[in-house]
Design a protein around this motif. Structure first.
Motif, mmCIF file in Angstrom:
data_model
loop_
_atom_site.group_PDB
_atom_site.id
_atom_site.type_symbol
_atom_site.label_atom_id
_atom_site.label_comp_id
_atom_site.label_asym_id
_atom_site.label_seq_id
_atom_site.Cartn_x
_atom_site.Cartn_y
_atom_site.Cartn_z
ATOM 1 N N GLU A 184 0.868 -1.180 0.000
ATOM 2 C CA GLU A 184 0.000 0.000 0.000
ATOM 3 C C GLU A 184 0.897 1.219 0.000
ATOM 4 O O GLU A 184 1.906 1.257 0.703
ATOM 5 C CB GLU A 184 -0.911 0.014 1.225
ATOM 6 N N GLU B 284 -4.583 7.547 2.173
ATOM 7 C CA GLU B 284 -5.911 7.614 1.552
ATOM 8 C C GLU B 284 -6.319 9.077 1.447
ATOM 9 O O GLU B 284 -5.946 9.901 2.254
ATOM 10 C CB GLU B 284 -6.929 6.844 2.392
ATOM 11 N N HIS C 14 -3.170 7.986 -4.295
ATOM 12 C CA HIS C 14 -3.187 6.841 -3.375
ATOM 13 C C HIS C 14 -3.310 5.553 -4.163
ATOM 14 O O HIS C 14 -4.152 5.428 -5.042
ATOM 15 C CB HIS C 14 -4.358 6.952 -2.393
ATOM 16 N N GLU C 15 -2.452 4.607 -3.857
ATOM 17 C CA GLU C 15 -2.490 3.298 -4.505
ATOM 18 C C GLU C 15 -3.377 2.376 -3.691
ATOM 19 O O GLU C 15 -3.136 2.177 -2.503
ATOM 20 C CB GLU C 15 -1.085 2.686 -4.564
ATOM 21 N N GLU C 16 -4.373 1.828 -4.325
ATOM 22 C CA GLU C 16 -5.116 0.768 -3.660
ATOM 23 C C GLU C 16 -4.128 -0.348 -3.392
ATOM 24 O O GLU C 16 -3.112 -0.464 -4.078
ATOM 25 C CB GLU C 16 -6.261 0.284 -4.539
ATOM 26 N N THR C 17 -4.398 -1.155 -2.438
ATOM 27 C CA THR C 17 -3.467 -2.211 -2.078
ATOM 28 C C THR C 17 -3.165 -3.095 -3.279
ATOM 29 O O THR C 17 -4.074 -3.599 -3.933
ATOM 30 C CB THR C 17 -4.037 -3.056 -0.931
#
Length: 110
Positions: A67, A71, A76-79
């Motif tokens: 991750e 958020e 933001h990178e989603e997992t």
């Protein structure tokens, strides 16, 4: 191609560890989880923070999870769910983390 979760985790953690020398602190550094946080006092979208999440990697039941960035940020990178890791995949991870670091530096969050 790496398929062993421990080996995948260790490879990614090794790539993240140099960021600890660039102003991040890790809260968890175990055989199953590694994370980095900025402990700089700052404000993001009107919210005051004394710490801000940067990145984490952890071993879950059947995959390694990565991750990146707090958020609420557009970047933001989603997992990421990682079950196999090859050189192009590792390059992608390293590039995403470097881009995240650039955001933190530009915003003076670290």
């Amino acid at each position: 191609m790496k398929t062993d979760l421990i080996e995948i985790f260790q490879t990614i953690r090794a790539a993240l560890q140099p960021y600890a020398a660039l102003g991040f602190n890790n809260r968890t550094s175990s055989e199953e989880k590694y994370d980095l946080w900025s402990e700089k006092n700052l404000e993001i979208d009107g919210e005051k923070r004394t710490e801000t999440f940067f990145v984490s990697v952890s071993i879950n039941d059947d995959h390694v999870a990565l991750e990146l960035l707090p958020e609420g940020l557009p970047q933001h990178e989603e997992t990421m769910v990682i079950k196999e890791l090859d050189e192009p995949g590792m390059d992608l991870i390293e590039n995403k983390v470097a881009s995240g670091y650039k955001i933190f530096k530009e915003q003076e969050w670290v």
